[in-house]
Design a protein around this motif. Structure first.
Motif, PDB file in Angstrom:
ATOM      1  N   ASN A 209       0.823  -1.222   0.000  1.00 23.15           N
ATOM      2  CA  ASN A 209       0.000   0.000   0.000  1.00 23.15           C
ATOM      3  C   ASN A 209       0.855   1.270   0.000  1.00 23.15           C
ATOM      4  O   ASN A 209       0.541   2.252   0.681  1.00 23.15           O
ATOM      5  CB  ASN A 209      -0.936   0.012   1.216  1.00 23.15           C
ATOM      6  CG  ASN A 209      -1.869  -1.174   1.218  1.00 23.15           C
ATOM      7  OD1 ASN A 209      -2.444  -1.526   0.190  1.00 23.15           O
ATOM      8  ND2 ASN A 209      -2.001  -1.819   2.360  1.00 23.15           N
ATOM      9  N   TYR A 210       1.905   1.221  -0.764  1.00 21.78           N
ATOM     10  CA  TYR A 210       2.905   2.305  -0.796  1.00 21.78           C
ATOM     11  C   TYR A 210       2.275   3.680  -1.043  1.00 21.78           C
ATOM     12  O   TYR A 210       2.465   4.614  -0.258  1.00 21.78           O
ATOM     13  CB  TYR A 210       3.956   1.955  -1.852  1.00 21.78           C
ATOM     14  CG  TYR A 210       4.703   3.103  -2.472  1.00 21.78           C
ATOM     15  CD1 TYR A 210       5.612   3.857  -1.727  1.00 21.78           C
ATOM     16  CD2 TYR A 210       4.538   3.423  -3.828  1.00 21.78           C
ATOM     17  CE1 TYR A 210       6.324   4.891  -2.314  1.00 21.78           C
ATOM     18  CE2 TYR A 210       5.236   4.456  -4.418  1.00 21.78           C
ATOM     19  CZ  TYR A 210       6.126   5.189  -3.659  1.00 21.78           C
ATOM     20  OH  TYR A 210       6.819   6.211  -4.231  1.00 21.78           O
ATOM     21  N   ARG A 211       1.492   3.806  -2.096  1.00 22.62           N
ATOM     22  CA  ARG A 211       0.907   5.122  -2.425  1.00 22.62           C
ATOM     23  C   ARG A 211       0.011   5.637  -1.299  1.00 22.62           C
ATOM     24  O   ARG A 211       0.087   6.803  -0.898  1.00 22.62           O
ATOM     25  CB  ARG A 211       0.081   5.027  -3.718  1.00 22.62           C
ATOM     26  CG  ARG A 211       0.878   5.169  -4.979  1.00 22.62           C
ATOM     27  CD  ARG A 211      -0.002   5.092  -6.213  1.00 22.62           C
ATOM     28  NE  ARG A 211      -0.958   6.183  -6.322  1.00 22.62           N
ATOM     29  CZ  ARG A 211      -0.672   7.405  -6.805  1.00 22.62           C
ATOM     30  NH1 ARG A 211       0.543   7.662  -7.222  1.00 22.62           N
ATOM     31  NH2 ARG A 211      -1.606   8.342  -6.867  1.00 22.62           N
ATOM     32  N   LEU A 212      -0.808   4.752  -0.772  1.00 22.32           N
ATOM     33  CA  LEU A 212      -1.734   5.141   0.286  1.00 22.32           C
ATOM     34  C   LEU A 212      -0.988   5.540   1.555  1.00 22.32           C
ATOM     35  O   LEU A 212      -1.323   6.545   2.203  1.00 22.32           O
ATOM     36  CB  LEU A 212      -2.700   3.989   0.566  1.00 22.32           C
ATOM     37  CG  LEU A 212      -3.928   4.309   1.422  1.00 22.32           C
ATOM     38  CD1 LEU A 212      -4.773   5.404   0.783  1.00 22.32           C
ATOM     39  CD2 LEU A 212      -4.745   3.054   1.645  1.00 22.32           C
ATOM     40  N   GLU A 213       0.028   4.770   1.905  1.00 21.87           N
ATOM     41  CA  GLU A 213       0.790   5.048   3.123  1.00 21.87           C
ATOM     42  C   GLU A 213       1.534   6.387   3.028  1.00 21.87           C
ATOM     43  O   GLU A 213       1.625   7.121   4.011  1.00 21.87           O
ATOM     44  CB  GLU A 213       1.779   3.913   3.409  1.00 21.87           C
ATOM     45  CG  GLU A 213       1.122   2.616   3.853  1.00 21.87           C
ATOM     46  CD  GLU A 213       0.375   2.758   5.184  1.00 21.87           C
ATOM     47  OE1 GLU A 213       0.741   3.630   6.003  1.00 21.87           O
ATOM     48  OE2 GLU A 213      -0.590   2.011   5.404  1.00 21.87           O
ATOM     49  N   VAL A 214       2.063   6.701   1.848  1.00 21.02           N
ATOM     50  CA  VAL A 214       2.728   8.001   1.672  1.00 21.02           C
ATOM     51  C   VAL A 214       1.720   9.131   1.838  1.00 21.02           C
ATOM     52  O   VAL A 214       1.995  10.149   2.484  1.00 21.02           O
ATOM     53  CB  VAL A 214       3.418   8.087   0.292  1.00 21.02           C
ATOM     54  CG1 VAL A 214       3.901   9.511   0.008  1.00 21.02           C
ATOM     55  CG2 VAL A 214       4.593   7.116   0.222  1.00 21.02           C
ATOM     56  N   GLU A 236      -9.653   7.870   1.447  1.00 16.80           N
ATOM     57  CA  GLU A 236      -9.234   6.677   2.192  1.00 16.80           C
ATOM     58  C   GLU A 236      -8.059   6.990   3.112  1.00 16.80           C
ATOM     59  O   GLU A 236      -8.022   6.552   4.270  1.00 16.80           O
ATOM     60  CB  GLU A 236      -8.851   5.562   1.207  1.00 16.80           C
ATOM     61  CG  GLU A 236      -8.580   4.232   1.906  1.00 16.80           C
ATOM     62  CD  GLU A 236      -8.273   3.113   0.925  1.00 16.80           C
ATOM     63  OE1 GLU A 236      -7.925   2.010   1.398  1.00 16.80           O
ATOM     64  OE2 GLU A 236      -8.358   3.330  -0.307  1.00 16.80           O
ATOM     65  N   ALA A 237      -7.118   7.774   2.609  1.00 20.74           N
ATOM     66  CA  ALA A 237      -5.954   8.158   3.424  1.00 20.74           C
ATOM     67  C   ALA A 237      -6.382   8.990   4.632  1.00 20.74           C
ATOM     68  O   ALA A 237      -5.874   8.805   5.744  1.00 20.74           O
ATOM     69  CB  ALA A 237      -4.959   8.942   2.572  1.00 20.74           C
ATOM     70  N   LYS A 238      -7.330   9.895   4.414  1.00 23.24           N
ATOM     71  CA  LYS A 238      -7.838  10.725   5.518  1.00 23.24           C
ATOM     72  C   LYS A 238      -8.485   9.866   6.595  1.00 23.24           C
ATOM     73  O   LYS A 238      -8.261  10.068   7.798  1.00 23.24           O
ATOM     74  CB  LYS A 238      -8.841  11.739   4.972  1.00 23.24           C
ATOM     75  CG  LYS A 238      -9.365  12.696   6.021  1.00 23.24           C
ATOM     76  CD  LYS A 238     -10.329  13.705   5.410  1.00 23.24           C
ATOM     77  CE  LYS A 238     -10.850  14.663   6.469  1.00 23.24           C
ATOM     78  NZ  LYS A 238     -11.804  15.655   5.891  1.00 23.24           N
ATOM     79  N   ARG A 244      -5.897   6.225  12.996  1.00 28.45           N
ATOM     80  CA  ARG A 244      -4.622   6.036  13.700  1.00 28.45           C
ATOM     81  C   ARG A 244      -4.408   7.093  14.771  1.00 28.45           C
ATOM     82  O   ARG A 244      -3.840   6.808  15.829  1.00 28.45           O
ATOM     83  CB  ARG A 244      -3.469   6.053  12.691  1.00 28.45           C
ATOM     84  CG  ARG A 244      -3.431   4.805  11.811  1.00 28.45           C
ATOM     85  CD  ARG A 244      -2.296   4.838  10.810  1.00 28.45           C
ATOM     86  NE  ARG A 244      -2.349   3.668   9.938  1.00 28.45           N
ATOM     87  CZ  ARG A 244      -1.558   3.484   8.893  1.00 28.45           C
ATOM     88  NH1 ARG A 244      -0.652   4.411   8.573  1.00 28.45           N
ATOM     89  NH2 ARG A 244      -1.661   2.403   8.145  1.00 28.45           N
ATOM     90  N   GLN A 245      -4.854   8.317  14.499  1.00 33.60           N
ATOM     91  CA  GLN A 245      -4.738   9.370  15.514  1.00 33.60           C
ATOM     92  C   GLN A 245      -5.590   9.047  16.738  1.00 33.60           C
ATOM     93  O   GLN A 245      -5.155   9.265  17.885  1.00 33.60           O
ATOM     94  CB  GLN A 245      -5.160  10.715  14.905  1.00 33.60           C
ATOM     95  CG  GLN A 245      -4.141  11.280  13.935  1.00 33.60           C
ATOM     96  CD  GLN A 245      -4.660  12.497  13.172  1.00 33.60           C
ATOM     97  OE1 GLN A 245      -5.848  12.810  13.197  1.00 33.60           O
ATOM     98  NE2 GLN A 245      -3.766  13.179  12.464  1.00 33.60           N
ATOM     99  N   GLU A 246      -6.783   8.515  16.499  1.00 30.37           N
ATOM    100  CA  GLU A 246      -7.653   8.104  17.616  1.00 30.37           C
ATOM    101  C   GLU A 246      -7.007   6.980  18.411  1.00 30.37           C
ATOM    102  O   GLU A 246      -7.010   6.988  19.644  1.00 30.37           O
ATOM    103  CB  GLU A 246      -9.019   7.658  17.085  1.00 30.37           C
ATOM    104  CG  GLU A 246      -9.901   8.783  16.572  1.00 30.37           C
ATOM    105  CD  GLU A 246     -10.247   9.799  17.651  1.00 30.37           C
ATOM    106  OE1 GLU A 246     -10.479   9.380  18.804  1.00 30.37           O
ATOM    107  OE2 GLU A 246     -10.261  11.009  17.349  1.00 30.37           O
ATOM    108  N   GLU A 247      -6.452   5.999  17.706  1.00 32.76           N
ATOM    109  CA  GLU A 247      -5.783   4.871  18.377  1.00 32.76           C
ATOM    110  C   GLU A 247      -4.606   5.361  19.209  1.00 32.76           C
ATOM    111  O   GLU A 247      -4.356   4.855  20.308  1.00 32.76           O
ATOM    112  CB  GLU A 247      -5.309   3.848  17.339  1.00 32.76           C
ATOM    113  CG  GLU A 247      -6.454   3.060  16.689  1.00 32.76           C
ATOM    114  CD  GLU A 247      -5.977   2.196  15.537  1.00 32.76           C
ATOM    115  OE1 GLU A 247      -4.789   2.334  15.130  1.00 32.76           O
ATOM    116  OE2 GLU A 247      -6.784   1.388  15.027  1.00 32.76           O
ATOM    117  N   GLU A 248      -3.896   6.365  18.665  1.00 32.29           N
ATOM    118  CA  GLU A 248      -2.741   6.920  19.382  1.00 32.29           C
ATOM    119  C   GLU A 248      -3.192   7.624  20.660  1.00 32.29           C
ATOM    120  O   GLU A 248      -2.545   7.521  21.711  1.00 32.29           O
ATOM    121  CB  GLU A 248      -1.996   7.894  18.469  1.00 32.29           C
ATOM    122  CG  GLU A 248      -0.624   8.324  18.975  1.00 32.29           C
ATOM    123  CD  GLU A 248       0.353   7.174  19.113  1.00 32.29           C
ATOM    124  OE1 GLU A 248       1.144   7.215  20.081  1.00 32.29           O
ATOM    125  OE2 GLU A 248       0.305   6.226  18.296  1.00 32.29           O
TER     126      GLU A 248
END
Length: 265
Positions: A209-214, A236-238, A244-248
């Motif tokens: 998922n290189y493009r999405l992760e970048v 999808e990236a948003k 991930r911010q919520e999990e953090e």
């Protein structure tokens, strides 16, 4: 024309455009009389230095494909565009803002640079450093007006050296380096205006998922490897970023409770 001597040019003091490319010149000192010179091209000669007497109106110089080893002695106050591509330059030290305060475009492609240290040129807008041997990024913090940076075909393994003072950088080409982790790409978050990034032919471009992760890491990015991000990718990236911010936050809250519990014990 296989010219080795241009002393005749001393007589033509009002020349403004001079092309001496593809000769066998080793000395440009006869040009010191040409105080009205605006444009100079001396590609493909035998020059070992770009050092010349300061010319007050000179705006464009191309020293491509010579044997120049350093950047000392290039001191023209109106110089806006300088090409030193395909020479033998090993260090950028020697270029001074005090002497080149008008320089906006610098072409150093195809040299022997190992570092970016010494590019003390705050007015610079376009910097071309492809096809060198650069392993470290140093001194970039002074390049506050830089909009375009080419670092293709170098030996970068980390992306340390970028900083928030580079507030105008929009295009960054890192193709064919040794960047193996997307954690290094996260260091580009300090570049507030970055819109286009080229990372192909780096090991990190093979990650899942290189493009999405970048795009998760760099939400302002509009283009990766010359392809625009679609609206679906941005959405999808948003979503992933927010999750991930919520999990953090939750993780941080649990860690805080654990520390508090240990103190009470």
């Amino acid at each position: 024309r296989d010219l080795t001597d241009i002393s005749l040019l001393k007589c033509f003091i009002h020349l403004r455009y001079v092309d001496l490319s593809e000769n066998k010149l080793r000395d440009l000192s006869p040009l010191s009389n040409l105080t009205h010179l605006l444009w100079l091209k001396v590609d493909g000669n035998l020059l070992t230095s770009g050092c010349m007497q300061e010319l007050p109106y000179l705006q464009i110089i191309s020293f491509a494909r010579n044997h120049i080893k350093d950047m000392e002695g290039i001191t023209h106050p109106c110089l806006a565009n300088l090409s030193l591509k395909e020479n033998k330059i090993q260090t950028a030290l020697g270029m001074s803002h005090g002497q080149l305060f008008s320089l906006q475009i610098l072409e150093l492609r195809g040299n022997l640079l190992k570092s970016t240290a010494g590019l003390n040129l705050p007015k610079l807008k376009n910097l071309y450093l492809a096809q060198n041997a650069i392993q470290s990024l140093e001194g970039l913090e002074v390049l506050e007006q830089l909009t375009t940076l080419h670092l293709r075909n170098n030996q970068l393994k980390t992306l340390d050296g970028f900083c928030s003072s580079m507030k105008c950088l929009q295009y960054l080409n890192l193709r064919n380096n040794g960047i193996s982790s997307l954690q290094e790409v996260a260091k580009l978050q300090v570049l507030p205006m970055l819109q286009a990034l080229v990372l192909m032919e780096n090991p990190c471009s093979d990650e899942p998922n290189y493009r999405l992760e970048v795009l998760v890491l760099l939400p302002h990015l509009q283009r990766l490897d010359k392809e625009l991000f679609e609206e679906e990718e941005q959405a999808e990236a948003k979503e992933i970023r927010q999750k991930r911010q919520e999990e953090e936050k939750v993780r941080g809250a649990w860690q805080g409770m654990e520390v508090k519990g240990k103190r009470e014990d």
